[in-house]
Motif scaffolding. Structure first.
Motif, PDB file in Angstrom:
ATOM      1  N   ASN A 106       6.479 -20.169 -29.252  1.00  0.00           N
ATOM      2  CA  ASN A 106       6.361 -20.032 -27.797  1.00  0.00           C
ATOM      3  C   ASN A 106       5.003 -19.483 -27.392  1.00  0.00           C
ATOM      4  O   ASN A 106       4.252 -18.935 -28.208  1.00  0.00           O
ATOM      5  CB  ASN A 106       7.460 -19.108 -27.272  1.00  0.00           C
ATOM      6  N   ASP A 127      10.947 -21.998 -23.515  1.00  0.00           N
ATOM      7  CA  ASP A 127      11.839 -21.428 -24.535  1.00  0.00           C
ATOM      8  C   ASP A 127      12.089 -22.504 -25.590  1.00  0.00           C
ATOM      9  O   ASP A 127      13.151 -23.140 -25.623  1.00  0.00           O
ATOM     10  CB  ASP A 127      13.148 -20.969 -23.901  1.00  0.00           C
ATOM     11  N   ALA A 133      10.942 -17.341 -24.718  1.00  0.00           N
ATOM     12  CA  ALA A 133       9.575 -16.845 -24.713  1.00  0.00           C
ATOM     13  C   ALA A 133       9.571 -15.349 -24.421  1.00  0.00           C
ATOM     14  O   ALA A 133      10.587 -14.767 -24.013  1.00  0.00           O
ATOM     15  CB  ALA A 133       8.765 -17.594 -23.653  1.00  0.00           C
TER      16      ALA A 133
END
Length: 365
Positions: A106, A127, A133
């Motif tokens: 991420n 994500d 994230a």
């Protein structure tokens, strides 16, 4: 063939779809749309959910509602599905790419901060493959600079950060309900937000810009981004088994972990302690593998009846966003050596064992 993804439709999907057919409410009006929006918002811990016809239009709807346009920049991780960047371009704005973290795949918050310019209006952390994230760090940086945070959770339904589900962080969160996702409506998407004014603006733009209180009075140039009642009916049935689905995917990931952890060439998915990763696609990277070798591995597994897929190509390698002189070393390594394995509720323990045996055997040759 052991497929990489397959929707699980054993609940009330057929019952609810037949209700749409019997009532003739099959388009973008009907009880299932409002019921699905309410249930999905509740599932995410958000105040509002705005259903759309796919995940890409969900992203574009947020950006359009915020008035992002030509001359603006939006920071995007360079390793993501192309829709994240395309939605920015639809607005006439420019996606600015940053590299990713090696363990989560991420956006790296430090690189996000370094990429901010006076033209930066928003950031879209993704994500990826079900791991959230670092929204805490990204949101803190964004707040300092007055930047909108739009989370792309297309692949992370039900993921959590510090006990809160994705969909409740940032200004807004976009989701996809494509047929291979954890929750599906066939095609579909949604935006969640806690901002009532933004939700109202998105509802207006979603329906061709028609005033929400005055039918056929159009105040803006809008879009036809509405979800159908049939799609929402499928989604509502899916939500009834949401927690069960997440738990089963956790079991699948644990079996993969147990069977593959002894292979020194494989880096398995990681989870940071503050998050709950959801297992959309169980994705590994192979030490020292080139992109060509990874692609051949996919062919070899397919010949044994196992469908897999590569990790996304970094966006700066793709023709619409080509940056031949740019360097994003982490994304380039992950994009070349990553492979996603079958991950869906229809897998048996024997299926998973077959996949692991074939993968390990192919890497030993």
């Amino acid at each position: 063939m052991i497929h990489i993804a397959s929707p699980e439709l054993s609940g009330n999907e057929k019952l609810y779809v037949n209700e749409c057919l019997d009532s003739t409410w099959i388009s973008s009006s009907g009880r299932f749309i409002t019921d699905f929006e309410r249930a999905f918002a509740d599932a995410c811990g958000a105040k509002h959910a705005i259903a759309t016809n796919n995940g890409t239009t969900a992203l574009h709807l947020v950006l359009a509602a915020l008035g992002i346009g030509p001359g603006d920049e939006v920071v995007v991780p360079v390793l993501t599905y192309i829709a994240t960047a395309n939605a920015v371009r639809y607005c006439g704005a420019e996606p600015v790419f940053v590299d990713v973290e090696p363990d989560t795949m991420n956006m790296d918050p430090r690189l996000f901060e370094a990429a901010i310019t006076p033209r930066t209006r928003a950031v879209i952390p993704v994500d990826l493959y079900g791991h959230p994230a670092d929204m805490v760090a990204i949101a803190a940086i964004a707040e300092l600079h007055g930047i909108a945070v739009i989370e792309d959770s297309a692949e992370a339904h039900g993921a959590e950060i510090n006990g809160g589900r994705v969909g409740s962080f940032g200004l807004a969160t976009a989701f996809s309900f494509f047929g291979n996702k954890i929750l599906t409506t066939g095609e579909g998407g949604a935006v969640t937000t806690n901002d009532a004014a933004l939700a109202s603006r998105m509802r207006l733009l979603r329906g061709q810009g028609m005033d929400l209180e005055r039918r056929y009075w159009f105040t803006d140039v809008g879009y036809n981004y509405r979800m159908t009642n049939i799609a929402a009916a499928i989604g509502l049935a899916q939500l009834e088994r949401f927690d069960e689905s997440l738990a089963r995917r956790d079991q699948i990931a644990k079996q993969y972990d147990a069977l593959l952890s002894g292979n020194a060439r494989l880096a398995l998915p990681e989870s940071r302690p503050e998050v709950r990763r959801v297992n959309w696609l169980y994705t590994v990277t192979v030490e020292g593998l080139s992109a060509d070798e990874r692609d051949q591995l996919i062919v070899d597994l397919a010949s044994e009846g196992i469908e897999t897929r590569p990790v996304f190509h970094p966006l700066h390698h793709l023709p619409p966003y080509l940056q031949p002189d740019a360097s994003f070393p982490v994304a380039e390594r992950l994009g070349a050596s990553g492979i996603s394995l079958p991950t869906h509720l229809g897998l048996s323990e024997n299926d998973i064992a077959t996949v692991c045996e074939a993968l390990s055997g192919a890497l030993d040759t």
